[in-house]
Design an enzyme around this catalytic site. Structure first.
Site, PDB file in Angstrom:
ATOM      1  N   GLY A  32       0.797  -1.217   0.000  1.00 50.93           N
ATOM      2  CA  GLY A  32       0.000   0.000   0.000  1.00 50.93           C
ATOM      3  C   GLY A  32       0.828   1.265   0.000  1.00 50.93           C
ATOM      4  O   GLY A  32       2.012   1.269  -0.309  1.00 50.93           O
ATOM      5  N   HIS A  38       4.299   2.052  -8.059  1.00 55.04           N
ATOM      6  CA  HIS A  38       3.288   0.997  -8.022  1.00 55.04           C
ATOM      7  C   HIS A  38       2.353   1.108  -9.223  1.00 55.04           C
ATOM      8  O   HIS A  38       1.970   0.091  -9.820  1.00 55.04           O
ATOM      9  CB  HIS A  38       2.456   1.094  -6.737  1.00 55.04           C
ATOM     10  CG  HIS A  38       3.225   0.910  -5.482  1.00 55.04           C
ATOM     11  ND1 HIS A  38       3.506   1.952  -4.620  1.00 55.04           N
ATOM     12  CD2 HIS A  38       3.801  -0.188  -4.925  1.00 55.04           C
ATOM     13  CE1 HIS A  38       4.196   1.498  -3.587  1.00 55.04           C
ATOM     14  NE2 HIS A  38       4.399   0.215  -3.747  1.00 55.04           N
ATOM     15  N   LYS A 150      13.489  -1.812  -7.828  1.00 53.77           N
ATOM     16  CA  LYS A 150      14.096  -1.011  -6.767  1.00 53.77           C
ATOM     17  C   LYS A 150      14.562  -1.917  -5.635  1.00 53.77           C
ATOM     18  O   LYS A 150      15.606  -1.695  -5.035  1.00 53.77           O
ATOM     19  CB  LYS A 150      13.131   0.044  -6.228  1.00 53.77           C
ATOM     20  CG  LYS A 150      13.783   0.960  -5.176  1.00 53.77           C
ATOM     21  CD  LYS A 150      12.857   2.048  -4.716  1.00 53.77           C
ATOM     22  CE  LYS A 150      11.853   1.544  -3.735  1.00 53.77           C
ATOM     23  NZ  LYS A 150      12.459   1.223  -2.398  1.00 53.77           N
ATOM     24  N   ASP A 151      13.776  -2.939  -5.347  1.00 48.38           N
ATOM     25  CA  ASP A 151      14.218  -3.976  -4.410  1.00 48.38           C
ATOM     26  C   ASP A 151      14.616  -5.196  -5.226  1.00 48.38           C
ATOM     27  O   ASP A 151      13.874  -6.180  -5.326  1.00 48.38           O
ATOM     28  CB  ASP A 151      13.110  -4.318  -3.418  1.00 48.38           C
ATOM     29  CG  ASP A 151      13.632  -5.139  -2.240  1.00 48.38           C
ATOM     30  OD1 ASP A 151      14.711  -5.761  -2.398  1.00 48.38           O
ATOM     31  OD2 ASP A 151      12.982  -5.168  -1.194  1.00 48.38           O
ATOM     32  N   GLN A 154      14.790  -8.585  -3.487  1.00 51.03           N
ATOM     33  CA  GLN A 154      13.479  -9.212  -3.345  1.00 51.03           C
ATOM     34  C   GLN A 154      13.084  -9.929  -4.630  1.00 51.03           C
ATOM     35  O   GLN A 154      12.578 -11.062  -4.595  1.00 51.03           O
ATOM     36  CB  GLN A 154      12.423  -8.161  -2.994  1.00 51.03           C
ATOM     37  CG  GLN A 154      11.003  -8.699  -2.958  1.00 51.03           C
ATOM     38  CD  GLN A 154      10.005  -7.652  -2.512  1.00 51.03           C
ATOM     39  OE1 GLN A 154       9.730  -7.508  -1.324  1.00 51.03           O
ATOM     40  NE2 GLN A 154       9.457  -6.900  -3.462  1.00 51.03           N
ATOM     41  N   LEU A 177      11.268   3.322 -10.816  1.00 47.35           N
ATOM     42  CA  LEU A 177      10.823   4.667 -11.183  1.00 47.35           C
ATOM     43  C   LEU A 177      11.427   5.675 -10.226  1.00 47.35           C
ATOM     44  O   LEU A 177      11.555   5.409  -9.026  1.00 47.35           O
ATOM     45  CB  LEU A 177       9.293   4.772 -11.162  1.00 47.35           C
ATOM     46  CG  LEU A 177       8.657   4.760 -12.562  1.00 47.35           C
ATOM     47  CD1 LEU A 177       8.860   3.393 -13.197  1.00 47.35           C
ATOM     48  CD2 LEU A 177       7.200   5.142 -12.520  1.00 47.35           C
ATOM     49  N   SER A 186       9.607   5.730  -3.282  1.00 51.05           N
ATOM     50  CA  SER A 186       9.451   4.812  -2.164  1.00 51.05           C
ATOM     51  C   SER A 186       8.386   5.340  -1.219  1.00 51.05           C
ATOM     52  O   SER A 186       8.263   6.560  -1.023  1.00 51.05           O
ATOM     53  CB  SER A 186      10.774   4.670  -1.402  1.00 51.05           C
ATOM     54  OG  SER A 186      10.585   3.984  -0.171  1.00 51.05           O
ATOM     55  N   SER A 187       7.633   4.422  -0.628  1.00 46.92           N
ATOM     56  CA  SER A 187       6.643   4.826   0.368  1.00 46.92           C
ATOM     57  C   SER A 187       7.297   5.483   1.574  1.00 46.92           C
ATOM     58  O   SER A 187       6.674   6.283   2.277  1.00 46.92           O
ATOM     59  CB  SER A 187       5.830   3.608   0.815  1.00 46.92           C
ATOM     60  OG  SER A 187       5.173   3.017  -0.276  1.00 46.92           O
ATOM     61  N   ARG A 188       8.570   5.171   1.826  1.00 42.49           N
ATOM     62  CA  ARG A 188       9.252   5.714   2.996  1.00 42.49           C
ATOM     63  C   ARG A 188       9.775   7.133   2.772  1.00 42.49           C
ATOM     64  O   ARG A 188      10.225   7.780   3.723  1.00 42.49           O
ATOM     65  CB  ARG A 188      10.397   4.781   3.402  1.00 42.49           C
ATOM     66  CG  ARG A 188       9.931   3.471   4.034  1.00 42.49           C
ATOM     67  CD  ARG A 188      11.098   2.665   4.574  1.00 42.49           C
ATOM     68  NE  ARG A 188      10.643   1.567   5.424  1.00 42.49           N
ATOM     69  CZ  ARG A 188      10.366   0.351   5.008  1.00 42.49           C
ATOM     70  NH1 ARG A 188      10.492   0.072   3.722  1.00 42.49           N
ATOM     71  NH2 ARG A 188       9.966  -0.586   5.843  1.00 42.49           N
TER      72      ARG A 188
END
Length: 287
Positions: A32, A38, A150-151, A154, A177, A186-188
């Protein structure tokens, strides 16, 4: 677009789609707080799939003690707006109790690939990732699943899991991106102060320098490249390096010199204040 909260309802909806259609099912798993990165995964899934399924689930298994599970950013209303605009058909938003109704006794662990980079600094993190992604693959049963590079670690871990367990899903890696100034989305990023946000640009700058360094040489070693990158990151006073490593990709094995592998990854994890950012560049080596 339909929002679904239960596993049984999601399975029913996907079965119904498959009975009536020949198109493939594309899947984008997320935690999320969706951003343009995303959205790009969803658009890629939309271009390749008949049915696009998005999951939004902040997975507690991949957060270690003292990490930011409770303060991980959440914005359901905005997430749904982004999802619909990018072409999602089904949004799966389970609760923790829906995904883990009883204590988890079965987990998935991918060895080797998880012993370095974020796996070394966040013990157990990738066991949590592999376990929840395996669960989601079994729930959704997609034909393709889309992950951002980006990860990259993973992505490598998920690809290895799919290969080792013969899971019938194609993993589609998608480019990182970036904001206009180069910072990886990033969400962070929302945690960064103005000054931290400004200094965080050293990450993409360091990766650009590394790429130029590699492309200007026919042979080099990991230590040279890591030293170059760390020196540039050190020009930002607020930057605290967790790691800056050069590895063969996608094996994530130690890199000795450019005669032994076709491509490498330079992966970074750096803290600015309380915010830990990751970034990387994958470089194809000249032969």
């Amino acid at each position: 677009m339909e929002v679904i909260h239960s596993i049984a309802d999601l399975r029913s909806r996907i079965r119904e789609y498959r009975r009536k259609n020949d198109g493939s099912v594309g899947f984008v798993p997320t935690m999320g707080y969706l951003h343009e990165g995303h959205a790009s995964l969803l658009r890629q899934a939309r271009s390749q799939s008949g049915l696009v399924v998005l999951s939004i689930f902040v997975n507690p298994l991949q957060f270690g003690p003292g990490e930011d599970f409770e303060r991980y950013p959440r914005n359901t209303e905005r997430d749904l707006e982004v999802a619909e605009a990018a072409g999602a058909d089904l949004v799966f938003m389970p609760s923790v109790s829906e995904m883990y109704p009883t204590p988890t006794r079965t987990t998935v662990a991918v060895s080797g690939l998880t012993s370095r980079l974020c796996g070394a600094s966040r013990p157990g993190h990738f066991d949590g990732v592999a376990t929840v992604v395996s669960k989601l693959f079994h729930i959704v049963q997609p034909d393709q699943a889309f992950f951002g590079l980006k990860d990259a670690q993973q992505v490598a871990v998920i690809q290895q899991m799919v290969q080792d367990l013969n899971l019938p899903v194609d993993i589609v890696p998608c480019p990182t991106l970036r904001e206009k100034d180069g910072l990886a989305m990033s969400s962070r990023n929302v945690y960064l102060s103005d000054e931290e946000r400004k200094q965080a640009l050293v990450l993409s700058q360091a990766l650009d320098k590394a790429k130029e360094f590699v492309q200007s040489r026919t042979n080099f070693n990991a230590a040279e490249l890591e030293s170059l990158v760390k020196s540039h990151i050190a020009t930002a006073p607020l930057a605290v390096i967790d790691y800056a490593e050069v590895l063969a990709f996608p094996t994530l094995e130690p890199f000795e010199n450019s005669t032994h592998t076709d491509s490498i990854i330079l992966a970074l994890a750096v803290k600015f204040g309380k915010t830990r950012l990751i970034d990387n560049v994958i470089i194809q080596l000249r032969k």
